[in-house]
Design an enzyme around this catalytic site. Structure first.
Site, PDB file in Angstrom:
ATOM      1  N   PHE A  53      40.232  39.642  34.485  1.00 31.17           N
ATOM      2  CA  PHE A  53      40.528  40.951  35.084  1.00 31.17           C
ATOM      3  C   PHE A  53      41.755  40.864  35.979  1.00 31.17           C
ATOM      4  O   PHE A  53      42.146  39.788  36.449  1.00 31.17           O
ATOM      5  CB  PHE A  53      39.322  41.496  35.857  1.00 31.17           C
ATOM      6  CG  PHE A  53      38.971  40.743  37.122  1.00 31.17           C
ATOM      7  CD1 PHE A  53      39.505  41.117  38.347  1.00 31.17           C
ATOM      8  CD2 PHE A  53      38.106  39.658  37.088  1.00 31.17           C
ATOM      9  CE1 PHE A  53      39.187  40.428  39.513  1.00 31.17           C
ATOM     10  CE2 PHE A  53      37.767  38.963  38.241  1.00 31.17           C
ATOM     11  CZ  PHE A  53      38.318  39.355  39.461  1.00 31.17           C
ATOM     12  N   CYS A  54      42.364  42.025  36.206  1.00 31.78           N
ATOM     13  CA  CYS A  54      43.531  42.153  37.077  1.00 31.78           C
ATOM     14  C   CYS A  54      43.582  43.598  37.563  1.00 31.78           C
ATOM     15  O   CYS A  54      42.630  44.348  37.372  1.00 31.78           O
ATOM     16  CB  CYS A  54      44.811  41.753  36.339  1.00 31.78           C
ATOM     17  SG  CYS A  54      45.139  42.773  34.875  1.00 31.78           S
ATOM     18  N   THR A  55      44.681  44.009  38.146  1.00 31.98           N
ATOM     19  CA  THR A  55      44.751  45.339  38.751  1.00 31.98           C
ATOM     20  C   THR A  55      44.624  46.452  37.716  1.00 31.98           C
ATOM     21  O   THR A  55      43.754  47.313  37.820  1.00 31.98           O
ATOM     22  CB  THR A  55      46.068  45.504  39.527  1.00 31.98           C
ATOM     23  OG1 THR A  55      46.217  44.421  40.440  1.00 31.98           O
ATOM     24  CG2 THR A  55      46.084  46.819  40.294  1.00 31.98           C
TER      25      THR A  55
END
Length: 278
Positions: free
Chosen positions: A201-203
């Site tokens: 996951f990331c922004t």
């Protein structure tokens, strides 16, 4: 303005629409798109950043609701783009003021720098898990097949320090280009990840999309990316299993799980210049 009965009506503050979007798609000559995109953004008084590369587009923009709607329609329908962006996945939020100081349209080697040329997301996309499904997995502690779930934070260390998912694995990196080596070092010291389901996951989704493909290249069998990233998770699942706030790449600095701008002061993080995930 007077309300009924003669009292003064308090008008709501003007709202600025913030959008983030990316797409891995072949753009043979991105340099040719810079002038028309700059001109359209100038006409609509938009500010933010658009990065173009032969592998796709990555953008963070802010402006009035009308201007944003017109720009999205331009991406969807202008013949210059040849229907490349009809299915562009757009994440949006509100702020009380313009979070960017200027408008930048530029060409780069990658829309998110990984420096791993074998990873080609425009040709193949890793499997994705949506926010509601991931929340269900985290509620139960296992995925639908009964495998333990490991959340893998692909962001930079300062972002992780502002907030992340409970128990997420992170790598204390300063930039995304360090991610491949950091992952390989972690895998060299443990062999139990191959028995688990990994969700990167990331922004907004762009880093975890490349990260998931890299993990597949390392023969990790059960890999997903969080579709739409943290911001989409906040939209659809709220703050379940999340601690802290999420750094964003504009003057708001961070948002909470309701996508409201932070009221905290983060030392050394003032925002204001157009930036991108990296």
């Amino acid at each position: 303005m007077l309300a009924s009965g003669g009292s003064i009506a308090i008008m709501p503050p003007m709202q600025t629409i913030n959008i983030a979007a990316y797409k891995f798609v072949s753009i043979p000559q991105p340099e040719g798109w810079v002038p028309p995109l700059q001109e359209r953004c100038r006409e609509l008084a938009l500010k933010g950043t658009i990065v173009l590369a032969t592998e796709g587009i990555n953008l963070f923009l802010a402006g009035s609701n009308t201007a944003i709607d017109q720009f999205i329609a331009y991406l969807h329908g202008d013949k210059l783009f040849d229907n490349r962006f009809c299915d562009l996945d757009i994440k949006s939020s509100l702020s009380s003021r313009q979070p960017f100081k200027r408008m930048v349209v530029r060409v780069a080697k990658e829309i998110i720098t990984m420096r791993h040329p074998m990873i080609c997301p425009e040709a193949q996309r890793a499997p994705a898990v949506d926010a509601h499904t991931l929340k269900g997995w985290l509620d139960r502690g296992v995925d639908d097949a009964g495998r333990p779930v490991v959340l893998m934070d692909t962001r930079n260390a300062f972002e992780v320090n502002m907030g992340t998912f409970d128990g997420a694995l992170d790598f204390d990196i300063e930039r995304f280009s360090e991610f491949p080596d950091a992952v390989k070092k972690t895998l060299a010291s443990t062999d139990n990840l191959k028995d688990k389901t990994i969700v990167s996951f990331c922004t907004g989704g762009i880093r975890c999309e490349k990260a998931a493909l890299f993990l597949q290249e390392l023969d990790i069998p059960h890999v997903y990316q969080l579709d739409g990233g943290i911001l989409r998770y906040f939209e659809e699942a709220g703050g379940a299993h999340w601690k802290g706030e999420c750094f964003v790449f504009d003057e708001r600095v961070a948002v909470d799980s309701k996508l409201a701008p932070t009221i905290k002061v983060y030392e050394g993080r003032t925002g204001g210049e157009p930036a991108m995930e990296g």
